[in-house]
Design a protein around this motif. Sequence first.
Motif, PDB file in Angstrom:
ATOM      1  N   SER A  58      28.939 -14.520  -1.127  1.00  0.00           N
ATOM      2  CA  SER A  58      28.726 -13.094  -0.868  1.00  0.00           C
ATOM      3  C   SER A  58      29.496 -12.211  -1.846  1.00  0.00           C
ATOM      4  CB  SER A  58      29.096 -12.713   0.572  1.00  0.00           C
ATOM      5  OG  SER A  58      28.317 -13.431   1.504  1.00  0.00           O
ATOM      6  N   GLY A  59      29.992 -12.791  -2.920  1.00  0.00           N
ATOM      7  CA  GLY A  59      30.760 -12.036  -3.902  1.00  0.00           C
ATOM      8  C   GLY A  59      29.943 -11.467  -5.044  1.00  0.00           C
ATOM      9  N   PHE A  60      28.686 -11.886  -5.142  1.00  0.00           N
ATOM     10  CA  PHE A  60      27.822 -11.410  -6.213  1.00  0.00           C
ATOM     11  C   PHE A  60      26.443 -11.099  -5.650  1.00  0.00           C
ATOM     12  CE2 PHE A  60      31.023 -14.026  -8.174  1.00  0.00           C
ATOM     13  CZ  PHE A  60      31.429 -13.260  -9.252  1.00  0.00           C
ATOM     14  N   LEU A  61      25.792 -10.129  -6.273  1.00  0.00           N
ATOM     15  CA  LEU A  61      24.431  -9.770  -5.897  1.00  0.00           C
ATOM     16  C   LEU A  61      23.601  -9.750  -7.167  1.00  0.00           C
ATOM     17  CD1 LEU A  61      22.480  -8.748  -3.651  1.00  0.00           C
ATOM     18  CD2 LEU A  61      23.154  -6.437  -4.295  1.00  0.00           C
ATOM     19  N   ALA A  62      22.515 -10.502  -7.164  1.00  0.00           N
ATOM     20  CA  ALA A  62      21.632 -10.555  -8.332  1.00  0.00           C
ATOM     21  C   ALA A  62      20.382  -9.735  -8.070  1.00  0.00           C
ATOM     22  CB  ALA A  62      21.252 -12.000  -8.626  1.00  0.00           C
ATOM     23  N   ALA A  63      19.893  -9.103  -9.112  1.00  0.00           N
ATOM     24  CA  ALA A  63      18.659  -8.317  -9.036  1.00  0.00           C
ATOM     25  C   ALA A  63      17.769  -8.702 -10.195  1.00  0.00           C
ATOM     26  CB  ALA A  63      18.975  -6.823  -9.089  1.00  0.00           C
ATOM     27  N   THR A  64      16.485  -8.833  -9.919  1.00  0.00           N
ATOM     28  CA  THR A  64      15.528  -9.092 -10.981  1.00  0.00           C
ATOM     29  C   THR A  64      14.432  -8.037 -10.911  1.00  0.00           C
ATOM     30  OG1 THR A  64      14.118 -10.751 -12.043  1.00  0.00           O
ATOM     31  CG2 THR A  64      14.171 -10.753  -9.646  1.00  0.00           C
ATOM     32  N   GLY A  65      14.007  -7.599 -12.090  1.00  0.00           N
ATOM     33  CA  GLY A  65      12.981  -6.571 -12.176  1.00  0.00           C
ATOM     34  C   GLY A  65      11.727  -7.107 -12.809  1.00  0.00           C
ATOM     35  N   SER A  66      10.615  -6.471 -12.517  1.00  0.00           N
ATOM     36  CA  SER A  66       9.352  -7.001 -13.006  1.00  0.00           C
ATOM     37  C   SER A  66       8.917  -6.444 -14.350  1.00  0.00           C
ATOM     38  CB  SER A  66       8.252  -6.742 -11.982  1.00  0.00           C
ATOM     39  OG  SER A  66       7.985  -5.372 -11.885  1.00  0.00           O
ATOM     40  N   LYS A  67       9.355  -5.271 -14.718  1.00  0.00           N
ATOM     41  CA  LYS A  67       8.870  -4.677 -15.966  1.00  0.00           C
ATOM     42  C   LYS A  67       9.843  -4.832 -17.132  1.00  0.00           C
ATOM     43  CE  LYS A  67       5.158  -3.112 -14.030  1.00  0.00           C
ATOM     44  NZ  LYS A  67       4.028  -3.988 -13.995  1.00  0.00           N
ATOM     45  N   GLU A  68      11.131  -4.773 -16.867  1.00  0.00           N
ATOM     46  CA  GLU A  68      12.112  -4.816 -17.951  1.00  0.00           C
ATOM     47  C   GLU A  68      12.496  -6.234 -18.371  1.00  0.00           C
ATOM     48  OE1 GLU A  68      12.420  -2.987 -15.238  1.00  0.00           O
ATOM     49  OE2 GLU A  68      12.431  -0.924 -15.923  1.00  0.00           O
ATOM     50  N   ASN A  69      12.033  -7.230 -17.620  1.00  0.00           N
ATOM     51  CA  ASN A  69      12.315  -8.634 -17.935  1.00  0.00           C
ATOM     52  C   ASN A  69      13.816  -8.902 -18.060  1.00  0.00           C
ATOM     53  OD1 ASN A  69       9.554  -8.503 -18.070  1.00  0.00           O
ATOM     54  ND2 ASN A  69       9.372  -9.615 -19.976  1.00  0.00           N
ATOM     55  N   GLN A  70      14.554  -8.475 -17.049  1.00  0.00           N
ATOM     56  CA  GLN A  70      16.010  -8.661 -17.021  1.00  0.00           C
ATOM     57  C   GLN A  70      16.454  -9.207 -15.678  1.00  0.00           C
ATOM     58  OE1 GLN A  70      18.513  -5.332 -17.949  1.00  0.00           O
ATOM     59  NE2 GLN A  70      17.012  -4.453 -19.322  1.00  0.00           N
ATOM     60  N   ILE A  71      17.637  -9.802 -15.697  1.00  0.00           N
ATOM     61  CA  ILE A  71      18.358 -10.146 -14.476  1.00  0.00           C
ATOM     62  C   ILE A  71      19.706  -9.454 -14.576  1.00  0.00           C
ATOM     63  CG2 ILE A  71      19.419 -11.984 -13.112  1.00  0.00           C
ATOM     64  CD1 ILE A  71      17.375 -13.883 -14.480  1.00  0.00           C
ATOM     65  N   ILE A  72      20.120  -8.836 -13.496  1.00  0.00           N
ATOM     66  CA  ILE A  72      21.427  -8.180 -13.459  1.00  0.00           C
ATOM     67  C   ILE A  72      22.226  -8.789 -12.315  1.00  0.00           C
ATOM     68  CG2 ILE A  72      22.642  -5.997 -13.086  1.00  0.00           C
ATOM     69  CD1 ILE A  72      20.231  -4.629 -14.402  1.00  0.00           C
ATOM     70  N   ILE A  73      23.452  -9.211 -12.617  1.00  0.00           N
ATOM     71  CA  ILE A  73      24.338  -9.772 -11.596  1.00  0.00           C
ATOM     72  C   ILE A  73      25.496  -8.808 -11.404  1.00  0.00           C
ATOM     73  CG2 ILE A  73      25.813 -11.711 -10.957  1.00  0.00           C
ATOM     74  CD1 ILE A  73      23.908 -13.492 -12.618  1.00  0.00           C
ATOM     75  N   ILE A  74      25.681  -8.383 -10.161  1.00  0.00           N
ATOM     76  CA  ILE A  74      26.702  -7.395  -9.813  1.00  0.00           C
ATOM     77  C   ILE A  74      27.844  -8.092  -9.083  1.00  0.00           C
ATOM     78  CG2 ILE A  74      27.138  -5.249  -8.553  1.00  0.00           C
ATOM     79  CD1 ILE A  74      23.975  -4.920  -8.670  1.00  0.00           C
TER      80      ILE A  74
END
Length: 128
Positions: free
Chosen positions: A72-88
């Motif tokens: 529960s220390g990280f949250l990942a997000a993936t987007g459909s148009k920008e082709n990126q993954i962001i880990i918070i």
Amino acid sequence: MNLPKRPLDKIKEFSNNSQNCWTVAWSPSGRYFAYALFDGTITIYENETWTELRKIELSVKTIVHIAFSPSSGFLAATGSKENQIIIIDIRGTPDIWRIQHTIPNLPYEGRKCIWSRDGKYFFVCLWG
């Protein structure tokens, strides 16, 4: 914890200003609830009191999936148009939460992301 009495009881209703909500996630620790809007905004709540802890605006404007790490220390997000993954990194107090890592230039659109049970691996389903 404030759980529903029946499966369809409403716990909390969120106003999203007419934005499309594509994904929600509960943290494995049971401490956090997050929802992401297609406009690139992730809102994280503390579950016990439904207090909004932080609203995070990302450069990704088409978030389609979020997932908490097993710790529960990280949250990942993936987007459909920008082709990126962001880990918070969401360890510590909400005022110090920050983007830990961005993975740009995926070959296809990210649609779903999950962590392995031990948190050592991160998987993304790509579409395109």
